[in-house]
Design a protein around this motif. Structure first.
Motif, mmCIF file in Angstrom:
data_model
loop_
_atom_site.group_PDB
_atom_site.id
_atom_site.type_symbol
_atom_site.label_atom_id
_atom_site.label_comp_id
_atom_site.label_asym_id
_atom_site.label_seq_id
_atom_site.Cartn_x
_atom_site.Cartn_y
_atom_site.Cartn_z
ATOM 1 N N GLY A 70 0.848 -1.175 0.000
ATOM 2 C CA GLY A 70 0.000 0.000 0.000
ATOM 3 C C GLY A 70 0.891 1.235 0.000
ATOM 4 O O GLY A 70 1.937 1.255 0.653
ATOM 5 N N VAL A 71 0.487 2.238 -0.765
ATOM 6 C CA VAL A 71 1.273 3.474 -0.902
ATOM 7 C C VAL A 71 0.469 4.612 -0.287
ATOM 8 O O VAL A 71 -0.695 4.830 -0.660
ATOM 9 N N TYR A 72 1.083 5.361 0.639
ATOM 10 C CA TYR A 72 0.343 6.344 1.425
ATOM 11 C C TYR A 72 1.041 7.706 1.416
ATOM 12 O O TYR A 72 2.247 7.796 1.657
ATOM 13 N N PHE A 73 0.264 8.740 1.139
ATOM 14 C CA PHE A 73 0.747 10.112 1.260
ATOM 15 C C PHE A 73 0.513 10.546 2.704
ATOM 16 O O PHE A 73 -0.617 10.506 3.206
ATOM 17 N N VAL A 74 1.583 10.951 3.388
ATOM 18 C CA VAL A 74 1.530 11.259 4.819
ATOM 19 C C VAL A 74 1.710 12.766 5.001
ATOM 20 O O VAL A 74 2.672 13.351 4.490
ATOM 21 N N LEU B 179 -7.852 26.352 -9.655
ATOM 22 C CA LEU B 179 -6.700 27.171 -9.268
ATOM 23 C C LEU B 179 -6.991 28.101 -8.093
ATOM 24 O O LEU B 179 -6.714 29.305 -8.140
ATOM 25 N N HIS B 180 -7.554 27.548 -7.026
ATOM 26 C CA HIS B 180 -7.692 28.304 -5.789
ATOM 27 C C HIS B 180 -6.356 28.301 -5.053
ATOM 28 O O HIS B 180 -5.618 27.314 -5.091
ATOM 29 N N GLY B 181 -6.049 29.397 -4.381
ATOM 30 C CA GLY B 181 -4.840 29.429 -3.574
ATOM 31 C C GLY B 181 -4.914 28.417 -2.435
ATOM 32 O O GLY B 181 -5.954 28.254 -1.794
ATOM 33 N N LYS B 182 -3.837 27.742 -2.222
ATOM 34 C CA LYS B 182 -3.773 26.708 -1.187
ATOM 35 C C LYS B 182 -2.636 27.046 -0.232
ATOM 36 O O LYS B 182 -1.575 27.511 -0.648
ATOM 37 N N SER B 183 -2.839 26.758 1.054
ATOM 38 C CA SER B 183 -1.787 27.016 2.029
ATOM 39 C C SER B 183 -1.996 26.132 3.248
ATOM 40 O O SER B 183 -3.087 25.617 3.489
ATOM 41 N N GLY B 184 -0.913 25.961 4.013
ATOM 42 C CA GLY B 184 -0.990 25.269 5.292
ATOM 43 C C GLY B 184 -0.678 23.789 5.278
ATOM 44 O O GLY B 184 -0.602 23.163 6.339
ATOM 45 N N LEU B 185 -0.468 23.188 4.108
ATOM 46 C CA LEU B 185 -0.170 21.758 4.028
ATOM 47 C C LEU B 185 1.259 21.497 4.479
ATOM 48 O O LEU B 185 2.187 22.209 4.101
ATOM 49 N N VAL B 186 1.443 20.463 5.297
ATOM 50 C CA VAL B 186 2.776 20.027 5.718
ATOM 51 C C VAL B 186 3.010 18.619 5.155
ATOM 52 O O VAL B 186 2.304 17.678 5.533
ATOM 53 N N VAL B 187 3.968 18.501 4.266
ATOM 54 C CA VAL B 187 4.257 17.228 3.609
ATOM 55 C C VAL B 187 5.349 16.492 4.383
ATOM 56 O O VAL B 187 6.471 16.982 4.519
ATOM 57 N N HIS B 188 5.019 15.305 4.902
ATOM 58 C CA HIS B 188 6.001 14.466 5.587
ATOM 59 C C HIS B 188 6.633 13.474 4.630
ATOM 60 O O HIS B 188 7.833 13.181 4.745
ATOM 61 N N GLY B 189 5.868 12.914 3.708
ATOM 62 C CA GLY B 189 6.450 11.996 2.750
ATOM 63 C C GLY B 189 5.442 11.017 2.186
ATOM 64 O O GLY B 189 4.229 11.153 2.351
ATOM 65 N N ILE B 190 5.968 10.006 1.505
ATOM 66 C CA ILE B 190 5.168 8.926 0.928
ATOM 67 C C ILE B 190 5.695 7.608 1.480
ATOM 68 O O ILE B 190 6.893 7.314 1.369
ATOM 69 N N GLU B 191 4.803 6.829 2.067
ATOM 70 C CA GLU B 191 5.198 5.580 2.741
ATOM 71 C C GLU B 191 4.688 4.369 1.980
ATOM 72 O O GLU B 191 3.554 4.376 1.479
ATOM 73 N N LEU B 192 5.521 3.327 1.919
ATOM 74 C CA LEU B 192 5.134 2.059 1.291
ATOM 75 C C LEU B 192 5.177 0.976 2.354
ATOM 76 O O LEU B 192 6.242 0.729 2.956
ATOM 77 N N ARG B 193 4.019 0.325 2.600
ATOM 78 C CA ARG B 193 3.913 -0.698 3.637
ATOM 79 C C ARG B 193 3.359 -1.979 3.029
ATOM 80 O O ARG B 193 2.414 -1.930 2.217
ATOM 81 N N PRO B 194 3.908 -3.125 3.400
ATOM 82 C CA PRO B 194 3.392 -4.393 2.873
ATOM 83 C C PRO B 194 2.001 -4.694 3.415
ATOM 84 O O PRO B 194 1.746 -4.549 4.610
ATOM 85 N N LEU B 195 1.107 -5.100 2.510
ATOM 86 C CA LEU B 195 -0.240 -5.481 2.908
ATOM 87 C C LEU B 195 -0.375 -6.996 3.028
ATOM 88 O O LEU B 195 -1.035 -7.509 3.915
ATOM 89 N N CYS B 196 0.215 -7.713 2.082
ATOM 90 C CA CYS B 196 0.175 -9.174 2.109
ATOM 91 C C CYS B 196 1.235 -9.721 1.162
ATOM 92 O O CYS B 196 1.813 -8.988 0.393
#
Length: 281
Positions: A162-166, A264-281
């Motif tokens: 599974g691939v997750y945006f954190v 194209l609305h202005g966006k602000s305040g997002l904090v990007v930690h990363g993208i995580e890959l975890r085994p599901l099965c």
């Protein structure tokens, strides 16, 4: 019927190594001291620690667990509990306690973020709850375009990931612009030259609101909103990917994409930690 403890120790170790880490951890102390001793031995845990683990640990940006612990079991348990930072603190590596399969997270510095090097759009800050030294913090932008890449040879074979945006949001200022339109996320295959690979993996494009939509009537199911993780951060599932049994796709690179470039609305305040890959099965 032969008692298992009457078998040679190397035979018992072989049997244990054919189970799973969680089985060994749960049952080893329930039989006898001899059985416990065998279950803690390197021949058993060598089966659960990836072959290239020492090479990965040698890339650790901090103190090396290999130098801290004298057994493969201790190393395994450490990597299940404490992801280590590698490649100049831009990625983290860990093991899944249930299976021993590899877990990776690409920190924000390992991602391609449009305008990420322009301080009028993004700034880089140390965030206490992050495992990485720096996170990308969105000051203001209309476009959101974030990509990460990882070679499939770094992942465990015969495994669905599974691939997750954190992420999370700034707490000291307002968060704007994310309720107008969902972000589009996908996981796709590329060759090492960056070209798409046909007929192997059909990417599914999914839509998620990072915050509750402004117009609730246009919102979809709760499954398209973020979930809160045990560490207090938020994540969305960008997609899944199945690694081959023998991982022959040695020239395959996964590209993980998150975009919102239509409204194209202005966006602000997002904090990007990363993208995580975890085994599901």
């Amino acid at each position: 019927m032969t008692n298992i403890l009457e078998l040679p120790e190397d035979c018992i170790a072989k049997i244990l190594s054919m189970t799973s880490p969680i089985d060994v951890l749960r049952t080893s102390a329930l039989v006898s001291k001899q059985f416990l001793s065998i279950s803690n031995s390197n021949p058993v845990w060598a089966r659960f620690v990836p072959i290239d683990c020492e090479d990965i640990v040698s890339r650790s940006s901090g103190s090396s667990p290999r130098n801290q612990f004298g057994s493969k079991k201790d190393l395994f348990v450490y990597l299940c509990r404490f992801p280590i930072l590698v490649d100049d603190n831009t990625k983290s590596f860990a093991l899944d306690k249930r299976s021993g399969k590899t877990c990776y997270m690409l920190g924000a510095r390992a991602l391609s973020i449009i305008w990420g090097s322009s301080p009028e759009y993004w700034i880089w800050k140390s965030i206490p709850e992050s495992r990485f030294p720096e996170c990308a913090v969105l000051e203001v932008a209309c476009w959101l375009d974030i990509k990460g890449k990882i070679h499939t040879t770094l992942l465990s074979p015969n495994t669905t990931y599974g691939v997750y945006f954190v992420f999370n949001f700034k707490v000291d200022s307002g968060v704007t612009g994310f309720g107008h339109a969902p972000v589009k996320v996908s996981v796709s295959e590329l060759g090492e030259d960056g070209s798409p690979i046909d007929d192997r993996h059909t990417p599914e494009i999914k839509s998620f609101y990072l915050t509750s939509p402004n117009d609730r009537s246009k919102g979809r199911s709760l499954g398209e909103l973020p979930v809160v993780r045990s560490d207090g951060l938020m994540e969305i599932e960008m997609g899944t990917y199945r690694v081959d049994v023998d991982n022959k796709g040695q020239n395959v690179v996964l590209e993980m994409s998150l975009r919102e470039i239509e409204i194209l609305h202005g966006k602000s305040g997002l904090v990007v930690h990363g993208i995580e890959l975890r085994p599901l099965c």
